[in-house]
Enzyme design. Structure first.
Site, mmCIF file in Angstrom:
data_model
loop_
_atom_site.group_PDB
_atom_site.id
_atom_site.type_symbol
_atom_site.label_atom_id
_atom_site.label_comp_id
_atom_site.label_asym_id
_atom_site.label_seq_id
_atom_site.Cartn_x
_atom_site.Cartn_y
_atom_site.Cartn_z
ATOM 1 N N GLY A 29 3.610 7.329 5.429
ATOM 2 C CA GLY A 29 4.944 7.449 4.816
ATOM 3 C C GLY A 29 5.712 8.592 5.448
ATOM 4 N N ARG B 100 2.559 1.927 9.355
ATOM 5 C CA ARG B 100 1.150 1.783 8.976
ATOM 6 C C ARG B 100 0.599 0.724 9.917
ATOM 7 N NH1 ARG B 100 1.263 4.793 4.197
ATOM 8 N NH2 ARG B 100 3.273 4.629 3.151
ATOM 9 N N ASP C 152 -3.378 11.926 4.537
ATOM 10 C CA ASP C 152 -4.835 11.869 4.733
ATOM 11 C C ASP C 152 -5.287 10.595 5.442
ATOM 12 O OD1 ASP C 152 -4.120 10.421 2.517
ATOM 13 O OD2 ASP C 152 -5.858 10.989 1.317
ATOM 14 N N THR D 273 3.546 14.756 3.918
ATOM 15 C CA THR D 273 3.731 13.678 2.940
ATOM 16 C C THR D 273 4.394 14.282 1.710
ATOM 17 O OG1 THR D 273 2.572 12.283 1.327
ATOM 18 C CG2 THR D 273 1.274 14.005 2.305
ATOM 19 N N ASP E 250 3.739 13.530 -1.172
ATOM 20 C CA ASP E 250 2.798 13.459 -2.307
ATOM 21 C C ASP E 250 2.030 14.757 -2.558
ATOM 22 O OD1 ASP E 250 3.602 10.826 -2.293
ATOM 23 O OD2 ASP E 250 1.847 10.113 -1.177
ATOM 24 N N ASP F 60 -0.839 15.589 -1.483
ATOM 25 C CA ASP F 60 -2.193 15.179 -1.893
ATOM 26 C C ASP F 60 -3.254 15.402 -0.819
ATOM 27 O OD1 ASP F 60 -1.277 13.315 -0.104
ATOM 28 O OD2 ASP F 60 -1.848 11.561 -1.273
ATOM 29 N N ARG G 200 1.981 8.599 -5.287
ATOM 30 C CA ARG G 200 0.785 7.741 -5.156
ATOM 31 C C ARG G 200 -0.238 8.137 -6.214
ATOM 32 N NH1 ARG G 200 -0.364 6.544 1.191
ATOM 33 N NH2 ARG G 200 -1.387 4.675 0.462
#
Ligand code: ATP
Length: 319
Positions: free
Chosen positions: A11, A72, A103, A125, A127, A129, A171
């Site tokens: 993303g 992707r 990741d 990202t 996120d 994360d 996410r």
């Protein structure tokens, strides 16, 4: 080693361009040549590789998205796909690579290191994360976008005395919800890392209403629940007029904040430094405001953690 490749994958996030710029300029500063790969790992498979000069990364530091595009790429998960990528890397004369992404992209980066192409990961990202860094590139910008949106929603929530449910991205991680909820004084924050009791949330909303509170903001992380479904339940159980806003991809775009630009510049430059020093299979990150690096394997084995102290604080402040 004289040739470094750079790609963005997964993303997109605001600040990726600033990271590309840092990789390119740092490498050229040290007399390396740089190659840009379009569309992430897909560009390696399709041989979409081109040289990047100093001027090519001018006027991008303030732009969202990524000038190298992103994608992707399922084929890259296969051994055949990775072999094809390796052939194109070798044909282009690329000695080492910087992968800017989340990741998932780091797993791809690891495969390249195993195949003999030294690769460094730069966490980008919205996120937040990725273990091994306090912040990922793009998180701060997305957070500010969410806050700006919630401030506006709050105006209309107050005027109409409504309950608003706002679904934010992230996410499987609740960071964007937690940070925006704390920054915006949300009554309730739903994150995937913490279980919730519907009865408790309803009780808090009714209690607030009884003491004169006329509107409420509830932040729902996309990984915790569907905002639309949750909003329906809240309206049914409280009887309060409830509206739902799903912020969606607006959270991915926009000019990166100063904080993200600085983070991207520091991490991008450090990734290039590591390659120049002959290191491979590492990710760069920011821990306690220090630029650090660690093996990608270690980061991928760790699981992302939410700041539980911050979660408790958000509950204490929203009584
Ligand atoms: P974000 O979290 O922002 O979406 P991400 O980097 O985690 O970013 P993913 O879609 O998980 O995004 O991964 C990006 C790409 O990395 C995948 O499309 C694939 O090409 C590659 N990739 C992911 N996992 C692997 C793997 N195990 N082996 C090889 N390549 C992988």
């Amino acid at each position: 080693m004289k040739n470094i490749g750079v790609l963005t994958s997964g993303g997109d996030s605001p600040g990726m361009n600033a990271a590309i710029r840092a990789v390119v300029r740092k490498a050229i500063f040290h007399d390396f040549r740089v190659w840009g790969i379009n569309y992430g790992f897909a560009g390696l498979l399709n041989n979409d590789i081109h040289p990047l000069e100093i001027g090519d990364v001018g006027d991008i530091i303030h732009r969202g998205g990524t000038m190298l595009y992103t994608a992707r790429c399922e084929d890259f998960r296969t051994k055949e796909g990775q072999q094809k990528a390796l052939q194109n890397i070798e044909a282009a004369g690329i000695d080492a690579l910087v992968v800017i992404g989340g990741d998932g992209s780091f797993r791809g980066a690891q495969e390249l290191t195993k195949l003999g192409v030294p690769t460094i990961g730069v966490p980008a990202t919205i996120d937040n994360d990725v273990p091994g860094t306090d912040f990922t590139i793009g998180f701060d910008t997305a957070l500010n976008t969410v806050i700006d949106a919630i401030d506006k929603i709050r105006d209309t929530a107050t005027s109409h005395e409504r309950t608003y449910v706002v679904e934010v991205m992230g996410r499987d991680a609740g960071d964007l919800a937690l940070w925006s909820g704390l920054a915006d004084g949300a009554e309730t924050i739903l994150i995937p890392e913490q279980p919730y009791e519907m009865e408790d949330i309803v009780h808090r909303l009714i209690r607030g209403n009884k003491r004169g509170k006329k509107h409420s903001i509830i932040i729902v992380a996309e990984g915790a629940a569907s905002g639309v479904e949750f909003g329906k339940q809240i309206q049914e159980k409280t009887g309060f007029e409830t509206r739902v806003t799903v912020l969606g991809h607006i959270q991915r775009g926009g000019s990166p904040t100063a904080s993200d630009r600085v983070l991207a510049s520091r991490l991008g430059a450090h990734a290039t430094e590591l390659l120049i020093e002959g290191k491979a299979g590492r990710m760069v990150g920011m821990l306690a405001n220090e630029v650090v690096d660690q093996p990608i394997e270690e980061a991928l084995e760790a699981s992302h953690q939410i700041d539980n102290h911050m979660y408790r604080l958000s509950q204490e402040l929203s009584i």
